[in-house]
Design a protein around this motif. Structure first.
Motif, short mmCIF file in Angstrom:
data_model
loop_
_atom_site.label_atom_id
_atom_site.label_comp_id
_atom_site.label_asym_id
_atom_site.label_seq_id
_atom_site.Cartn_x
_atom_site.Cartn_y
_atom_site.Cartn_z
N PRO A 141 35.70 41.39 46.30
CA PRO A 141 35.65 42.82 46.00
C PRO A 141 37.06 43.38 45.92
CG PRO A 141 35.15 42.43 48.31
CD PRO A 141 35.26 41.08 47.67
N LEU A 142 37.27 44.33 45.02
CA LEU A 142 38.61 44.90 44.90
C LEU A 142 39.00 45.59 46.21
CD1 LEU A 142 41.06 45.38 43.18
CD2 LEU A 142 39.97 47.41 42.23
N ASP A 143 38.15 46.46 46.71
CA ASP A 143 38.35 47.05 48.04
C ASP A 143 37.05 47.70 48.47
OD1 ASP A 143 38.27 49.75 46.96
OD2 ASP A 143 40.35 49.46 46.33
N GLU A 144 37.02 48.25 49.66
CA GLU A 144 35.77 48.79 50.18
C GLU A 144 35.37 50.11 49.52
OE1 GLU A 144 36.25 50.42 54.29
OE2 GLU A 144 38.23 49.47 54.14
N TRP A 145 36.31 50.74 48.80
CA TRP A 145 36.00 52.02 48.15
C TRP A 145 35.68 51.85 46.67
CZ3 TRP A 145 40.53 51.29 51.02
CH2 TRP A 145 40.49 51.79 52.32
N THR A 146 36.20 50.78 46.06
CA THR A 146 36.00 50.56 44.63
C THR A 146 34.94 49.49 44.43
OG1 THR A 146 38.33 51.06 44.28
CG2 THR A 146 37.16 50.02 42.46
N PRO A 147 33.88 49.76 43.68
CA PRO A 147 32.81 48.77 43.54
C PRO A 147 33.17 47.57 42.67
CG PRO A 147 32.35 50.68 42.17
CD PRO A 147 33.56 51.03 42.99
N ALA A 148 34.27 47.64 41.92
CA ALA A 148 34.60 46.56 41.00
C ALA A 148 34.80 45.24 41.74
CB ALA A 148 35.86 46.91 40.21
N ARG A 149 34.43 44.15 41.07
CA ARG A 149 34.66 42.80 41.58
C ARG A 149 35.82 42.18 40.82
NH1 ARG A 149 31.95 41.94 46.18
NH2 ARG A 149 32.03 39.69 45.76
N VAL A 150 36.59 41.35 41.49
CA VAL A 150 37.70 40.63 40.87
C VAL A 150 37.33 39.16 40.81
CG1 VAL A 150 40.12 39.97 41.06
CG2 VAL A 150 39.41 42.30 41.65
#
Length: 404
Positions: A141-150
């Protein structure tokens, strides 16, 4: 959500949008990568300096401005931090743990490609030698606030660069594509976007010291070292990969396969075309995605290799039959291909093939055409000499099928 839909939500996401204008100003797309720079660094992936929050253009440090650089076209590529990305959601990065240059891609958490990529990344699947999907190294996960996956992949390179020279080169390429597609179909995955742009190669065999990652992410000429080896030197290490599963579909089982509707990618399959109200052919009819994959791969093989390997023409014609019911499944096509390849006399493997770069990107003319023809001729004979005098085996099929 399809990956292509996610790209449209990202500003400036059009393909080919990157370039040399506004060198010192990041596009709105690039600002997203700048915002993710620190988080990705914490995850162990370092982006290029251009995306650092503290970035100062290298030419500015040298006392020049954008106008000075724009007036000097011969310096294109000399300042790699002045080149904007061309694909909104994909970028190169360096893995901090070992210095590996890789590709990272942002995906929405609901992307339909993620379950497919996760399946293909299972240990028993990713280690299967028949799997020719570009391997996934990590997904975070990009971070806990951004739903995007890397999603992290090894850095790949366009299969046309450097060009193939021999029929033997092309046969190995065709074999891996047919084997890889057969593997996907065996696991009820239809790619649905087979095209030259969605096939890459692992560059590590030809370029053991690495490549300039910008050669993958932009068409702007960038400084690069020549490949250390020719394909004929490293046949056993060459790997070709399918990429871009953004339009792909995976079914739970063969019994649960069903027709699909066109959502993007190749649109010339005859079974999905029908006349619209304006009298134009549109891809509006439901179709069999697996048979359409055969059509697309057959078209690709025909474009690049039918003229130089006429023995493949009957197979290509079968794969591109107007009726999908007349097309072979991929496993049958693979067996037929290997029979054809192993029946070719060795001298036929030495024939040259068209330069795919000239076919697709650079139709040289005049003096440039003459110099390129001379380069192609010299390059061909160097590779042909190696193949003949070394007795290099034809690497088509499994180890038990390799023929000298």
């Amino acid at each position: 959500m399809r990956d292509s839909e996610f790209e449209r939500l990202v500003p400036d996401a059009e393909r080919g949008g990157g370039g040399m204008s506004n060198r010192s100003t990041l596009t709105s797309t690039e600002l997203i990568w700048r915002a993710a720079f620190t988080r990705l660094r914490d995850l162990g992936f370092i982006l290029r300096d251009r995306y650092s929050p503290e970035w100062v253009p290298s030419w500015v440090k040298e006392g020049f401005d954008d106008a000075w650089l724009e007036e000097r076209d011969f310096l294109w590529g000399s300042y790699d931090d002045g080149i904007a990305i061309e694909h909104a959601t994909t970028l190169d990065a360096t893995r901090a743990s070992d210095g590996l240059v890789c590709a990272i891609q942002m995906k929405p958490p609901e992307a339909e490609s993620l379950p497919i990529l996760r399946f293909l990344a299972r240990p028993e699947v990713i280690n299967d030698p028949r799997n020719h999907a570009c391997p996934v190294l990590a997904e975070v996960p990009l971070d806990e606030w951004t739903p995007a996956r890397v999603v992290v992949y090894p850095l790949a390179r366009d299969w046309r660069l450097p060009p193939m020279r021999l029929v033997a080169d092309a046969l190995q390429f065709c074999d891996q594509l047919l084997e890889g597609l057969s593997f996907l179909h065996e696991h009820n995955i239809a790619h649905r976007d087979i095209a030259a742009r969605n096939i890459m190669m692992d560059p590590s065999a030809l370029f053991p010291h690495g490549v300039n990652p910008l050669a993958t992410f932009t068409r702007i000429p960038v400084p690069e070292m020549k490949p250390k080896y020719d394909r004929v030197d490293v046949y056993s290490q060459m790997r070709y990969w399918f990429i871009d599963f953004g339009l792909s579909t995976m079914f739970a089982s063969k019994a649960e396969r069903k027709l699909v509707i066109w959502e993007g990618g190749p649109r010339d399959m005859p079974e999905c075309l029908e006349l619209d109200a304006q009298g134009e052919m549109q891809p509006n009819r439901p179709y069999d995605a697996f048979k359409a994959d055969m059509w697309s791969l057959g078209k690709l093989l025909g474009r690049y290799f039918a003229s130089s390997i006429p023995e493949l023409q009957p197979l290509i014609s079968a794969m591109t039959a107007p009726s999908p019911d007349s097309r072979p499944d991929c496993a049958t096509a693979l067996r037929a291909f290997r029979t054809i390849a192993h029946e070719l006399p060795r001298r036929r493997l030495l024939r040259g093939i068209p330069n795919a770069v000239q076919l697709d990107w650079q139709p040289w003319s005049g003096a440039d055409a003459m110099s390129q023809a001379m380069f192609n001729w010299v390059d061909y004979w160097r590779c042909a000499g190696k193949f003949w005098w070394r007795g290099t085996p034809l690497l088509v099929g499994g180890a038990s099928e390799i023929r000298r």
